[in-house]
Design a protein around this motif. Structure first.
Motif, short mmCIF file in Angstrom:
data_model
loop_
_atom_site.label_atom_id
_atom_site.label_comp_id
_atom_site.label_asym_id
_atom_site.label_seq_id
_atom_site.Cartn_x
_atom_site.Cartn_y
_atom_site.Cartn_z
N ILE A 90 16.81 6.42 7.52
CA ILE A 90 15.78 7.47 7.37
C ILE A 90 15.49 7.72 5.90
CG2 ILE A 90 15.29 9.90 7.76
CD1 ILE A 90 16.90 9.73 10.35
N LEU A 91 16.55 7.93 5.13
CA LEU A 91 16.32 8.22 3.71
C LEU A 91 15.78 7.00 2.97
CD1 LEU A 91 19.37 10.46 2.77
CD2 LEU A 91 17.07 11.13 3.46
N GLY A 92 16.20 5.82 3.34
CA GLY A 92 15.65 4.61 2.71
C GLY A 92 14.16 4.51 2.94
N LEU A 93 13.70 4.83 4.17
CA LEU A 93 12.27 4.80 4.46
C LEU A 93 11.53 5.86 3.65
CD1 LEU A 93 9.88 3.75 6.13
CD2 LEU A 93 10.51 5.41 7.90
N ILE A 94 12.08 7.07 3.60
CA ILE A 94 11.43 8.16 2.86
C ILE A 94 11.32 7.81 1.37
CG2 ILE A 94 11.71 10.54 2.10
CD1 ILE A 94 12.88 11.14 4.87
N TYR A 95 12.45 7.37 0.81
CA TYR A 95 12.44 7.07 -0.62
C TYR A 95 11.55 5.85 -0.92
CZ TYR A 95 16.17 10.44 -1.48
OH TYR A 95 16.90 11.58 -1.60
N TYR A 96 11.45 4.93 0.02
CA TYR A 96 10.56 3.80 -0.18
C TYR A 96 9.10 4.25 -0.23
CZ TYR A 96 7.88 -0.42 0.77
OH TYR A 96 6.96 -1.44 0.72
N LEU A 97 8.70 5.14 0.68
CA LEU A 97 7.34 5.68 0.65
C LEU A 97 7.10 6.45 -0.64
CD1 LEU A 97 6.97 6.86 4.36
CD2 LEU A 97 5.99 4.82 3.29
N GLN A 98 8.11 7.20 -1.08
CA GLN A 98 7.96 7.92 -2.35
C GLN A 98 7.77 6.94 -3.52
OE1 GLN A 98 11.43 9.57 -4.11
NE2 GLN A 98 10.36 11.38 -4.92
N HIS A 99 8.58 5.88 -3.47
CA HIS A 99 8.46 4.89 -4.54
C HIS A 99 7.07 4.25 -4.56
CE1 HIS A 99 9.47 1.62 -7.23
NE2 HIS A 99 9.08 0.73 -6.31
N GLN A 100 6.53 3.94 -3.38
CA GLN A 100 5.21 3.34 -3.31
C GLN A 100 4.15 4.31 -3.81
OE1 GLN A 100 6.47 0.10 -2.84
NE2 GLN A 100 4.39 -0.07 -2.03
N GLU A 101 4.29 5.60 -3.49
CA GLU A 101 3.32 6.60 -3.92
C GLU A 101 3.36 6.77 -5.44
OE1 GLU A 101 0.34 9.44 -3.54
OE2 GLU A 101 1.14 8.03 -2.05
N LEU A 102 4.58 6.85 -5.95
CA LEU A 102 4.71 7.06 -7.40
C LEU A 102 4.30 5.81 -8.19
CD1 LEU A 102 8.09 9.01 -7.51
CD2 LEU A 102 5.78 9.93 -7.70
N LYS A 103 4.47 4.68 -7.58
CA LYS A 103 4.12 3.44 -8.24
C LYS A 103 2.62 3.37 -8.53
CE LYS A 103 4.75 -1.55 -7.75
NZ LYS A 103 5.25 -2.65 -6.87
N LYS A 104 1.80 3.93 -7.60
CA LYS A 104 0.36 3.95 -7.81
C LYS A 104 0.00 4.80 -9.02
CE LYS A 104 -0.61 3.45 -2.87
NZ LYS A 104 -1.19 4.12 -1.67
N ARG A 105 0.83 5.77 -9.31
CA ARG A 105 0.54 6.66 -10.45
C ARG A 105 1.28 6.25 -11.71
NH1 ARG A 105 1.51 12.36 -7.19
NH2 ARG A 105 0.18 11.85 -5.39
N GLY A 106 2.00 5.11 -11.61
CA GLY A 106 2.69 4.65 -12.79
C GLY A 106 3.99 5.39 -13.03
N LEU A 107 4.56 5.99 -12.00
CA LEU A 107 5.80 6.74 -12.12
C LEU A 107 6.93 6.00 -11.43
CD1 LEU A 107 4.43 10.33 -11.39
CD2 LEU A 107 4.82 9.28 -13.62
N ASN A 108 8.17 6.37 -11.75
CA ASN A 108 9.35 5.79 -11.14
C ASN A 108 10.00 6.82 -10.20
OD1 ASN A 108 9.27 3.27 -12.42
ND2 ASN A 108 10.19 4.17 -14.28
N ILE A 109 10.80 6.31 -9.26
CA ILE A 109 11.51 7.19 -8.35
C ILE A 109 12.53 8.00 -9.11
CG2 ILE A 109 13.33 5.51 -7.81
CD1 ILE A 109 13.20 6.50 -4.91
N ALA A 110 12.78 9.21 -8.66
CA ALA A 110 13.70 10.10 -9.36
C ALA A 110 15.10 9.51 -9.36
CB ALA A 110 13.71 11.48 -8.68
N ALA A 111 15.83 9.75 -10.46
CA ALA A 111 17.19 9.22 -10.57
C ALA A 111 18.10 9.81 -9.51
CB ALA A 111 17.73 9.51 -11.97
N GLY A 112 17.84 11.08 -9.14
CA GLY A 112 18.67 11.70 -8.10
C GLY A 112 18.59 10.98 -6.77
N ALA A 113 17.40 10.43 -6.46
CA ALA A 113 17.26 9.70 -5.20
C ALA A 113 18.14 8.46 -5.20
CB ALA A 113 15.80 9.32 -4.99
N ARG A 114 18.17 7.78 -6.32
CA ARG A 114 19.03 6.60 -6.41
C ARG A 114 20.51 6.99 -6.23
NH1 ARG A 114 16.36 2.24 -9.37
NH2 ARG A 114 14.26 2.88 -9.90
#
Length: 955
Positions: free
Chosen positions: A210-234
């Motif tokens: 579940i969390l892998g899917l959520i964080y993956y969607l977040q990563h894809q969303e942030l990637k469009k804006r040129g951002l990286n996933i939060a360190a806390g998620a990792r």
């Protein structure tokens, strides 16, 4: 066209649907409620109301605790994930507010107005998938966490009793020889820990997905804006992965303990051997280290994107160690080239562990092994007067078979068709001042045997409510004479001082219907001289059924409206339910395994049932289980009459049930059993101490036959405590078998009353003859006492290995070949009678092994009542038959005397009395010394030195 008034349609549907649902739900609820209420009333009538609520609440508490733990686990992780996903620092409330403002502004704008917006404004107005995920986590976290928690906690809910056993279990005081853990760890903790570990692994896997899917969607969303996933998620994902690796390492740690249940070396011995302890165990440790290294390197790679080569290397090493462990060729190679050339030396410590654990788990570690000496017969015994027979030694010999006696009881003492004897029990009573063995049976009600037109509703509920009385006869009977009775007829009467104040049997072994008693119609008790005698139930231990509310509840429970309207119910009427004693006990205490032979006890007040109950486990380390591979490999496995696979057993509980009132009391018979003590702690008040056992019943406690049969099946292999002897299996034993007309009959242990353990008094014993494996001669015989001072004391008398002692099948062949007996059988057969030879049993008479077999006759047609016609007695290969046991013994002695006279008084071989253990069996056989007297042998006295020249002579 859509309706202008949708609420009217909803209201109309509600007016129809709600009453319909009520009409459907109310009857279902009433039926369920009625069943629950009846259960509560029934437990209260047995004084087990608190116990009922305990079991109910325990199960829900365990389920609630595990559900709460899993809920907190999921919910806290979802909250953490939601916090790490707030990349735009825009909370859910603000997101919803912005959405509402945009929609309100859109509705306020005229439809024909020209609205010019830029591309960036349109993108800002839309909620992104990321924002929807943030909203979903806040809105659905509680519901999703609860659903996942319930699903994962349910398997543990079904094992709630195992969880409580772990919490209440005491230490056993015995440790395993490999890891030094107390046996309680294996009985209670290890199975529960592995189940919990599996559920935790599933929980982590679900959360990771579940969390892998959520964080993956977040990563894809942030990637469009040129951002990286939060360190806390990792870090969050890394923690979950680390926990999964920790679970895997813990499982490997538990797999070390599971090696103690390996059966690779059966049928030689059970448990791990050289290969498992020197090859497999190090591989498990290596797998744990590789898994730890793989976990650390994987987490480092997830957070730093460095060290991929280390992950690959440790993954390959882990795969290699696991592959070596489960590679079948490895242990086979070790076995072929390293173990088998010197197998006994390499496997000796593991064989010793297996022997010690198996003897302890089956309560055989304190068995007394005594040599039974076979020597040249003494002149005093040879010259014994044929008529000088001790009557006390013969009046306890069970010349009737239980299987044959039941037919006699049914023909002579059932008296009415609605009475039935289900089985015959054996016990011992003091009759006319003499302690002797008897047979007895309960006369129970069998409603199904009534004529079909009498099996109506009124008779079933009110008239035929109970059985009545019991019958008792001595174990020893005389052929060609009328059956002797200690207790018989209706009402029960006795010429020997036996009385029963209340002989009614409302609770028994029969599948009795539920009944209402007392009642206005009267209960049939027994046929009298002037008609049927009626009697009312006078106890107050059943469920009151007075009052319309209780009538309604029971009418719903039975789905029988007549119970509500009948006029036969009075103010003091009670309903007696669940009257089959064994099934009732199984419902109340499903965690106990019942013995298959409940037995009746007659007291001056009431009739009582005594049932033996066992605690079983298949988790005793290093102990070989019974009932494993018995069907596939009958010569390899150890069998038990208890139809389960187990490697630990204790007769920990004895249950007393009043046949009249149904009162049921549990007694803790073996306080050393950790399983029984755990239940005693879990359910305070359920198991009473044995010092509270009723005094009138204490003299009738007996050692269970099923338990002794199981123990002797195990001991037949594990009496070989020397590893070299055990490895060779050259002295394995078995129960005797008699082959007749293509059928094989095994002689199981049976009850006798002999003065075998203590010469000064007779005791109720279980006796089991034992043959060498695959042979017909006798190798040993075992006894266990049922009397208070020696209760549970097992003594095995071992015969010399180098001397032939005839076994039961050999004696049976001698009887068939005896010309005098064959001639008599032929004469009876010509008269149209059917001849039935009963079970051949072994007893000790005048300190000599003696075989006794009854002979029955019954008509070939018409009423077939077995009649005890003759008794066959055999000693030292000689056989005699007479109408009574006394006459048969006298005839046998006379025949032996005549044979000696014809042979010129040549000495013969005679079996002498058991001796205290003063040396090995080989010493006993080779020493050449004469046997001691019976009094010295059985009382444990010292053996006097033999006079010069008194040693054995060649016979």
């Amino acid at each position: 066209m859509a309706s202008k008034h949708p609420w009217r349609r909803v209201k109309l549907i509600s007016l129809v649907a709600i009453p319909l649902l009520v009409l459907i739900a109310l009857p279902i609820s009433a039926l369920v409620y009625a069943d629950v209420v009846v259960d509560i009333w029934w437990y209260q009538s047995l004084d087990l109301g608190f116990y009922f609520w305990q079991r109910l609440l325990y199960s829900y508490v365990v389920f609630a605790v595990f559900t709460a733990l899993f809920f907190l686990f999921f919910y806290s992780n979802f909250r953490i994930a939601a916090r790490y996903m707030r990349a735009k620092r825009l909370g859910p409330a603000k997101l919803l507010l912005r959405l509402r403002l945009r929609r309100k502004r859109k509705r306020a704008t005229p439809k024909n107005a020209l609205v010019l917006t830029t591309q960036s404004e349109r993108q800002r107005d839309r909620l992104s998938p990321l924002n929807w995920l943030i909203l979903g986590l806040h809105k659905l976290a509680i519901l999703v966490s609860l659903l996942l928690a319930i699903v994962l906690a349910y398997p543990l809910y079904s094992q709630w009793e195992e969880t409580l056993l772990f919490l209440f279990a005491p230490e056993a005081g015995v440790v395993d020889p490999v890891y030094g853990q107390d046996i309680s760890f294996y009985l209670f903790a290890l199975p529960l820990f592995r189940d919990i570990l599996l559920e935790v692994f599933f929980a982590l896997a679900v959360l990771l997905v579940i969390l892998g899917l959520i964080y993956y969607l977040q990563h894809q969303e942030l990637k469009k804006r040129g951002l990286n996933i939060a360190a806390g998620a990792r870090r969050h994902l890394s923690m979950i992965v680390a926990l999964m690796f920790a679970v895997g390492i813990t499982e490997l740690l538990f797999q070390r303990y599971m090696l103690l249940y390996g059966d690779r070396h059966t049928p030689l011995f059970f448990g791990p051997g050289y290969t498992e302890m020197t090859i497999v165990l190090p591989l498990i440790w290596a797998s744990m280290l590789m898994l730890l290294a793989l976990g650390v390197s994987s987490i480092v790679y997830l957070n730093s994107k460095r060290g991929l080569s280390a992950v690959v290397v440790f993954a390959v090493l882990l795969t290699g160690t696991l592959g070596l462990r489960y590679w079948e060729a490895l242990p086979e190679t070790i076995q072929d080239y390293l173990v088998e050339p010197d197998e006994l030396a390499r496997q000796q410590p593991y064989i010793e562990h297996n022997i010690a654990a198996t003897l302890d788990s089956f309560a055989l570690d304190e068995v007394e092994m005594r040599p039974y000496r076979v020597a040249i017969e003494a002149e005093a015994a040879e010259d014994a007067d044929p008529n000088d027979i001790d009557p006390a030694a013969l009046r306890n010999v069970p010349v009737w078979d239980r299987e044959m006696l039941i037919d006699v009881y049914r023909e002579l003492q059932e008296i009415r068709s609605y009475y039935s004897f289900l089985s015959v029990n054996t016990d011992r009573y003091t009759i006319d001042g003499r302690y002797q063995q008897v047979f007895l049976a309960a006369r129970e009600l069998d409603f199904e045997q009534l004529p079909q037109d009498s099996q109506n509703w009124v008779n079933r509920w009110f008239r035929y409510t109970h059985g009545y009385g019991a019958v008792m006869s001595p174990a020893a009977q005389v052929g060609e004479e009328a059956m002797e009775w200690y207790l018989k007829d209706l009402p029960p009467r006795s010429d020997h001082g036996l009385t029963i104040e209340e002989p009614g049997i409302y609770y028994g072994m029969q599948d009795l219907h539920d009944v209402i008693a007392p009642n206005a119609l009267g209960e049939i008790s027994y046929p009298g001289a002037t008609g049927v005698v009626q009697d009312d139930y006078r106890a107050d231990t059943a469920i009151p059924i007075d009052g319309w509310f209780r009538r309604a509840v029971f009418a719903l429970h039975y789905r029988d409206y007549r119970l509500f309207f009948t006029t036969a119910i009075e103010a003091d009427s009670q309903i007696l339910i669940r009257r089959n004693v064994p099934s009732t006990i199984r419902q109340i205490t499903p965690f106990l395994e019942l013995d298959d032979d409940p037995y009746l006890v007659v007291t001056p007040e009431h009739l009582y049932w005594i049932l033996d109950a066992y605690t079983l486990s298949d988790r005793y380390p290093y102990a070989e289980p019974v009932n494993r591979n018995v069907g596939a490999h009958p010569d390899h496995g150890m069998a038990s009459p208890i139809a389960k696979e187990f490697n630990y057993i204790r007769n920990s509980v004895k249950i007393v049930v009043d046949a009249y009132t149904g009162e049921m009391t549990y007694y803790l018979a073996d306080p050393s059993d950790p399983i029984a003590r755990a239940y005693q702690r879990m359910y305070p008040g359920l198991l009473k101490e044995m010092d509270q056992f009723p005094e009138a019943l204490r003299a009738h406690i007996r050692y269970p036959q099923d338990l002794f049969t199981t123990q002797m099946q195990v001991y037949a292999k594990y009496h070989q405590t020397d590893p070299a002897v055990f490895y060779a299996q050259e002295d394995r034993w078995m129960f005797p078998r008699i082959v007749r007309e293509d059928s094989v009959e095994t002689l199981w242990p049976y009850y006798v009353t002999l003065n075998l353990i203590d010469r000064s008094r007779f005791e109720h014993l279980l006796l089991a003859p034992l043959n060498p494996k695959g042979r017909d001669n006798m190798r040993a015989f075992a006894v266990v006492s049922s009397d208070a001072e020696n209760y549970g004391r097992i003594i095995v008398y071992s015969l010399p290995t180098g001397m032939l002692v005839l076994g039961l099948s050999q004696i049976d062949a001698l009887i068939e070949q005896d010309s005098t007996i064959a001639e008599q059988f032929t004469l009876w057969g010509r008269g149209g009678a059917e001849i039935e030879r009963g079970k051949l049993i072994l007893i000790l008479l005048d300190e000599v092994i003696t075989y006794v077999q009854p002979v029955y006759l019954q008509a070939a047609q018409g009423v077939t009542i077995p009649q005890l016609k003759r008794v066959i007695v055999s000693q030292r290969g000689k056989v005699a038959m007479a109408p009574s046991l006394e006459e048969a013994v006298a005839a046998l002695r006379e025949r032996q005397r005549r044979d000696r006279a014809r042979a010129g008084a040549a000495p013969g071989v005679q079996e002498r009395a058991p001796q205290p253990d003063s040396g090995t069996e080989a010493d006993a056989a080779a020493s050449g010394e004469a046997a001691t007297t019976a009094a010295e042998a059985l009382s444990g006295g010292s053996r006097p030195n033999a006079p010069s020249g008194s040693g054995p002579r060649p016979g």
